[in-house]
Design a protein around this motif. Structure first.
Motif, PDB file in Angstrom:
ATOM      1  N   MET A  60       0.656  -1.372  -0.270  1.00  0.00           N
ATOM      2  CA  MET A  60       0.192   0.030   0.279  1.00  0.00           C
ATOM      3  C   MET A  60       1.062   1.433   0.116  1.00  0.00           C
ATOM      4  N   GLU A  61       0.621   2.379  -1.061  1.00  0.00           N
ATOM      5  CA  GLU A  61       1.333   3.497  -0.937  1.00  0.00           C
ATOM      6  C   GLU A  61       0.678   4.264   0.483  1.00  0.00           C
ATOM      7  N   ASP A  62       2.242   4.679   0.291  1.00  0.00           N
ATOM      8  CA  ASP A  62       1.383   5.915   1.713  1.00  0.00           C
ATOM      9  C   ASP A  62       1.263   6.978   1.544  1.00  0.00           C
ATOM     10  N   GLU A  63       0.316   6.971  -0.179  1.00  0.00           N
ATOM     11  CA  GLU A  63      -0.353   8.362   0.245  1.00  0.00           C
ATOM     12  C   GLU A  63      -1.775   7.206  -0.158  1.00  0.00           C
ATOM     13  N   GLN A  64      -1.692   6.556  -0.558  1.00  0.00           N
ATOM     14  CA  GLN A  64      -3.684   5.933   0.368  1.00  0.00           C
ATOM     15  C   GLN A  64      -3.607   5.577   1.840  1.00  0.00           C
ATOM     16  N   ILE A  65      -2.619   5.505   2.697  1.00  0.00           N
ATOM     17  CA  ILE A  65      -2.440   5.020   3.555  1.00  0.00           C
ATOM     18  C   ILE A  65      -2.780   6.576   4.926  1.00  0.00           C
ATOM     19  N   LEU A  66      -2.011   7.441   3.981  1.00  0.00           N
ATOM     20  CA  LEU A  66      -2.557   8.926   5.098  1.00  0.00           C
ATOM     21  C   LEU A  66      -4.120   9.232   4.154  1.00  0.00           C
ATOM     22  N   GLU A  67      -3.898   8.911   3.100  1.00  0.00           N
ATOM     23  CA  GLU A  67      -5.831   8.902   2.953  1.00  0.00           C
ATOM     24  C   GLU A  67      -7.037   8.302   4.178  1.00  0.00           C
ATOM     25  N   ALA A  68      -6.338   6.790   4.506  1.00  0.00           N
ATOM     26  CA  ALA A  68      -7.605   5.668   5.134  1.00  0.00           C
ATOM     27  C   ALA A  68      -7.140   6.733   6.376  1.00  0.00           C
ATOM     28  N   LEU A  69      -5.918   7.111   6.520  1.00  0.00           N
ATOM     29  CA  LEU A  69      -6.003   7.748   8.150  1.00  0.00           C
ATOM     30  C   LEU A  69      -7.039   9.083   8.352  1.00  0.00           C
ATOM     31  N   ASN A  70      -6.580   9.630   7.291  1.00  0.00           N
ATOM     32  CA  ASN A  70      -7.452  10.760   7.400  1.00  0.00           C
ATOM     33  C   ASN A  70      -9.077  11.105   8.021  1.00  0.00           C
ATOM     34  N   ALA A  71      -9.691  10.225   6.562  1.00  0.00           N
ATOM     35  CA  ALA A  71     -10.959   9.367   6.727  1.00  0.00           C
ATOM     36  C   ALA A  71     -11.217   8.807   8.503  1.00  0.00           C
ATOM     37  N   HIS A  72     -10.105   7.935   8.603  1.00  0.00           N
ATOM     38  CA  HIS A  72     -10.556   7.810  10.004  1.00  0.00           C
ATOM     39  C   HIS A  72     -10.360   8.365  11.666  1.00  0.00           C
ATOM     40  N   TRP A  73     -10.181   9.376  10.834  1.00  0.00           N
ATOM     41  CA  TRP A  73      -9.962  10.835  12.431  1.00  0.00           C
ATOM     42  C   TRP A  73     -10.705  11.426  11.788  1.00  0.00           C
ATOM     43  N   GLN A  74     -11.250  11.530  10.675  1.00  0.00           N
ATOM     44  CA  GLN A  74     -13.130  13.021  10.839  1.00  0.00           C
ATOM     45  C   GLN A  74     -13.532  11.828  10.878  1.00  0.00           C
ATOM     46  N   ALA A  75     -13.996  10.673  10.871  1.00  0.00           N
ATOM     47  CA  ALA A  75     -15.178   9.779  11.268  1.00  0.00           C
ATOM     48  C   ALA A  75     -14.900   9.789  12.696  1.00  0.00           C
ATOM     49  N   SER A  76     -13.822   9.837  13.138  1.00  0.00           N
ATOM     50  CA  SER A  76     -13.389   9.264  14.625  1.00  0.00           C
ATOM     51  C   SER A  76     -14.434  10.773  15.268  1.00  0.00           C
ATOM     52  N   ALA A  77     -13.788  12.027  14.479  1.00  0.00           N
ATOM     53  CA  ALA A  77     -14.062  13.722  15.468  1.00  0.00           C
ATOM     54  C   ALA A  77     -15.817  13.549  14.872  1.00  0.00           C
ATOM     55  N   ALA A  78     -16.283  12.772  14.174  1.00  0.00           N
ATOM     56  CA  ALA A  78     -17.856  13.067  13.876  1.00  0.00           C
ATOM     57  C   ALA A  78     -18.793  12.128  14.570  1.00  0.00           C
ATOM     58  N   GLY A  79     -18.262  11.183  15.190  1.00  0.00           N
ATOM     59  CA  GLY A  79     -18.684  10.400  15.676  1.00  0.00           C
ATOM     60  C   GLY A  79     -19.600   9.418  15.383  1.00  0.00           C
ATOM     61  N   ASP A  80     -18.620   8.994  13.768  1.00  0.00           N
ATOM     62  CA  ASP A  80     -19.549   8.277  12.579  1.00  0.00           C
ATOM     63  C   ASP A  80     -18.627   6.842  13.183  1.00  0.00           C
ATOM     64  N   ILE A  81     -18.882   5.888  14.214  1.00  0.00           N
ATOM     65  CA  ILE A  81     -17.895   4.511  14.087  1.00  0.00           C
ATOM     66  C   ILE A  81     -18.255   3.800  13.720  1.00  0.00           C
ATOM     67  N   ASN A  82     -19.168   3.238  12.395  1.00  0.00           N
ATOM     68  CA  ASN A  82     -18.578   2.410  11.528  1.00  0.00           C
ATOM     69  C   ASN A  82     -17.385   3.156  10.185  1.00  0.00           C
ATOM     70  N   THR A  83     -17.959   3.728   9.733  1.00  0.00           N
ATOM     71  CA  THR A  83     -16.574   4.548   9.105  1.00  0.00           C
ATOM     72  C   THR A  83     -15.203   4.699   9.763  1.00  0.00           C
ATOM     73  N   GLU A  84     -15.532   4.390  11.025  1.00  0.00           N
ATOM     74  CA  GLU A  84     -13.998   5.522  11.988  1.00  0.00           C
ATOM     75  C   GLU A  84     -13.120   3.946  12.110  1.00  0.00           C
ATOM     76  N   HIS A  85     -14.044   2.785  12.098  1.00  0.00           N
ATOM     77  CA  HIS A  85     -13.796   0.946  12.783  1.00  0.00           C
ATOM     78  C   HIS A  85     -13.306   0.239  11.489  1.00  0.00           C
ATOM     79  N   ASP A  86     -13.320   1.352   9.806  1.00  0.00           N
ATOM     80  CA  ASP A  86     -13.283   0.818   8.803  1.00  0.00           C
ATOM     81  C   ASP A  86     -11.855   0.641   8.076  1.00  0.00           C
ATOM     82  N   ILE A  87     -11.057   1.175   8.704  1.00  0.00           N
ATOM     83  CA  ILE A  87      -9.671   0.962   8.564  1.00  0.00           C
ATOM     84  C   ILE A  87      -8.519  -0.378   9.400  1.00  0.00           C
ATOM     85  N   TYR A  88      -9.227  -0.704  10.646  1.00  0.00           N
ATOM     86  CA  TYR A  88      -8.960  -1.781  11.261  1.00  0.00           C
ATOM     87  C   TYR A  88      -8.880  -3.159  10.369  1.00  0.00           C
ATOM     88  N   ASP A  89      -8.261  -4.148  10.766  1.00  0.00           N
ATOM     89  CA  ASP A  89      -8.732  -5.675  10.382  1.00  0.00           C
ATOM     90  C   ASP A  89      -9.265  -6.224  11.351  1.00  0.00           C
TER      91      ASP A  89
END
Length: 127
Positions: free
Chosen positions: A1-30
């Motif tokens: 996985m390229e660094d840009e893709q990981i950074l994009e996934a992390l940004n989506a994770h943290w934005q979802a966490s801040a918004a209280g979107d618990i489903n999107t927040e946990h998409d990043i996890y195995d």
């Protein structure tokens, strides 16, 4: 996985966490992620347990700010502040990726403290 893709996934994770979107927040996890909280001595096994634990937190975050994200390849670190019930926690998350998912995360939480006056001549305040 390229660094840009990981950074994009992390940004989506943290934005979802801040918004209280618990489903999107946990998409990043195995499904078999391990999450450690060293300060409390706890280890959470599996995405479903991690999501359930966070979904049952008695106080929803009232503020969340990513300070910076650093990483390369499979190891990424995020520094952020999170506010729960009027209290700010300075937080560091260390995530290890495999096959586009987080397989291990360690989170550290620290309370703010008053800077001692004796060192004021050498420092500047952080906003």
């Amino acid at each position: 996985m390229e660094d840009e893709q990981i950074l994009e996934a992390l940004n989506a994770h943290w934005q979802a966490s801040a918004a209280g979107d618990i489903n999107t927040e946990h998409d990043i996890y195995d499904d078999d992620v391990i999450c450690d909280y060293p300060q409390s001595g706890e280890r959470i096994f599996g995405r479903s347990n991690l999501q359930a634990l966070r979904g049952h937190h008695p106080g929803k975050p009232s503020g969340f700010r990513v300070r910076r994200i650093l990483g390369k390849a499979d190891i990424w670190i995020t520094e952020y502040t999170i506010n729960y019930q009027g209290q700010t926690a300075f937080t560091v998350s260390i995530m290890e990726f495999r096959d586009r998912k987080v397989i291990h995360e360690t989170q550290y939480f620290a309370d703010p403290f008053e800077a001692p006056a004796w060192r004021s001549q050498w420092v500047e305040p952080i906003e």
